[in-house]
Design an enzyme around this catalytic site. Structure first.
Site, PDB file in Angstrom:
ATOM      1  N   LYS A  13       0.823  -1.221   0.000  1.00 17.85           N
ATOM      2  CA  LYS A  13       0.000   0.000   0.000  1.00 17.85           C
ATOM      3  C   LYS A  13       0.853   1.266   0.000  1.00 17.85           C
ATOM      4  O   LYS A  13       0.603   2.179  -0.768  1.00 17.85           O
ATOM      5  CB  LYS A  13      -0.872   0.067   1.267  1.00 17.85           C
ATOM      6  N   ARG A 127      11.482  -6.329   5.354  1.00 14.80           N
ATOM      7  CA  ARG A 127      11.260  -4.907   5.099  1.00 14.80           C
ATOM      8  C   ARG A 127      12.176  -4.018   5.941  1.00 14.80           C
ATOM      9  O   ARG A 127      12.381  -4.260   7.123  1.00 14.80           O
ATOM     10  CB  ARG A 127       9.791  -4.580   5.423  1.00 14.80           C
ATOM     11  N   ARG A 160      11.060  -1.896  11.223  1.00  9.86           N
ATOM     12  CA  ARG A 160      10.098  -1.237  12.114  1.00  9.86           C
ATOM     13  C   ARG A 160       9.914  -2.073  13.373  1.00  9.86           C
ATOM     14  O   ARG A 160      10.015  -3.290  13.331  1.00  9.86           O
ATOM     15  CB  ARG A 160       8.741  -1.106  11.406  1.00  9.86           C
TER      16      ARG A 160
HETATM   17  P1  AMP Z   1       0.818   0.773   9.005  1.00  8.59           P
HETATM   18  O1  AMP Z   1       2.034   1.639   8.851  1.00  8.59           O
HETATM   19  O2  AMP Z   1      -0.311   1.212   8.146  1.00  8.59           O
HETATM   20  O3  AMP Z   1       1.140  -0.690   8.864  1.00  8.59           O
HETATM   21  O4  AMP Z   1       0.305   0.961  10.519  1.00  8.59           O
HETATM   22  C1  AMP Z   1       1.128   0.607  11.624  1.00  8.59           C
HETATM   23  C2  AMP Z   1       0.279   0.492  12.875  1.00  8.59           C
HETATM   24  O5  AMP Z   1      -0.323   1.769  13.160  1.00  8.59           O
HETATM   25  C3  AMP Z   1      -0.883  -0.482  12.800  1.00  8.59           C
HETATM   26  O6  AMP Z   1      -0.507  -1.826  13.073  1.00  8.59           O
HETATM   27  C4  AMP Z   1      -1.824   0.100  13.875  1.00  8.59           C
HETATM   28  O7  AMP Z   1      -1.371  -0.227  15.181  1.00  8.59           O
HETATM   29  C5  AMP Z   1      -1.639   1.597  13.682  1.00  8.59           C
HETATM   30  N1  AMP Z   1      -2.609   2.153  12.689  1.00  8.59           N
HETATM   31  C6  AMP Z   1      -2.332   2.680  11.467  1.00  8.59           C
HETATM   32  N2  AMP Z   1      -3.461   3.090  10.851  1.00  8.59           N
HETATM   33  C7  AMP Z   1      -4.484   2.794  11.708  1.00  8.59           C
HETATM   34  C8  AMP Z   1      -5.899   2.946  11.641  1.00  8.59           C
HETATM   35  N3  AMP Z   1      -6.500   3.466  10.560  1.00  8.59           N
HETATM   36  N4  AMP Z   1      -6.624   2.531  12.715  1.00  8.59           N
HETATM   37  C9  AMP Z   1      -6.030   2.019  13.814  1.00  8.59           C
HETATM   38  N5  AMP Z   1      -4.717   1.819  13.925  1.00  8.59           N
HETATM   39  C10 AMP Z   1      -3.928   2.213  12.888  1.00  8.59           C
END
Ligand code: AMP
Length: 215
Positions: A13, A127, A160
């Protein structure tokens, strides 16, 4: 155009959102990036979010909704935005529709990038992410030119804190339980386009563009 880009963690994404943002000249808005920024800044939101993020569970809806609402009100989002990682629950999707409707806007298209679970785990375990600009690399498939250094901004790249196997499995489970229903929410309203996320980045980008031309 407000474009929602969906897909399980590791589906690509972020990479595709960045390309679409450049191609469409509208910002990429990633709630994951906004939350990581809040953590780096040591803000209250960042402190509240940290435990959920490291465990691979979702940050409470009210926190991310407040973050996204503030971000979408900024001037650069007037022409539109690519939403990356939001909405992740049906409640967030409903609130997004309400928030946009108040500004006489709407979600223009929803793209779901589909990748199977084994490939996802392999992708995420390799990653590497730049702590400064968020650029994404892979230990084997796309290593940075200089080990440990971002090709884009020369910041430090590393894994990460939530890219470990336990957190990945939890994030995938969270996706199935809480985020997959969002696909039904959009699918039911005829707003969803599914795109095969396997293969090279260019192939996936082309498929997304094809899907957008019919959306
Ligand atoms: P990502 O970078 O999109 O993989 O997000 C990393 C982490 O941030 C996720 O595993 C959630 O803990 C939190 N997070 C990101 N976007 C959301 C969202 N829309 N709702 C809730 N938690 C989120």
């Amino acid at each position: 155009m407000i474009l929602v880009l969906m897909g399980p963690p590791g589906a690509g994404k972020g990479t595709q959102a960045a390309r679409l943002a450049a191609d469409m000249s509208i910002p990429q808005v990633s709630t994951g990036d906004l939350l990581r920024e809040a953590r780096r800044d040591g803000s209250d939101i960042g402190k509240r979010a940290a435990g959920y993020m490291d465990a691979g569970t979702l940050v409470p809806d009210d926190v991310v909704i407040a973050l996204i609402e503030r971000r979408l009100e900024q001037g650069d989002c007037k022409p539109g935005a690519i939403l990356d990682g939001f909405p992740r629950t049906v409640a967030q999707a409903v609130q997004l529709d309400d928030m946009l409707e108040r500004g006489q806007r709407q979600v223009g298209a929803v793209i779901s990038i589909m990748v199977n679970e084994d490939e996802i785990v392999e992708r995420i375990l390799g990653r590497l992410t730049c702590g400064q600009c968020g650029a994404v690399f892979h230990r084997l498939i796309k290593p940075p030119a200089v080990a440990g250094q971002c090709d884009v901004c020369e910041g430090g790249v590393s894994s990460r804190s939530d890219d470990n196997e336990d957190a990945i499995r939890t994030r995938l489970q969270t996706y199935t339980n809480q985020t997959a229903p969002v696909l039904d929410y959009y699918g039911g309203a005829g707003r969803l386009e599914k795109v095969d996320g396997t293969g090279g980045m260019d192939d996936v980008f082309e498929r997304i563009q094809d899907a957008l031309s019919v959306a």
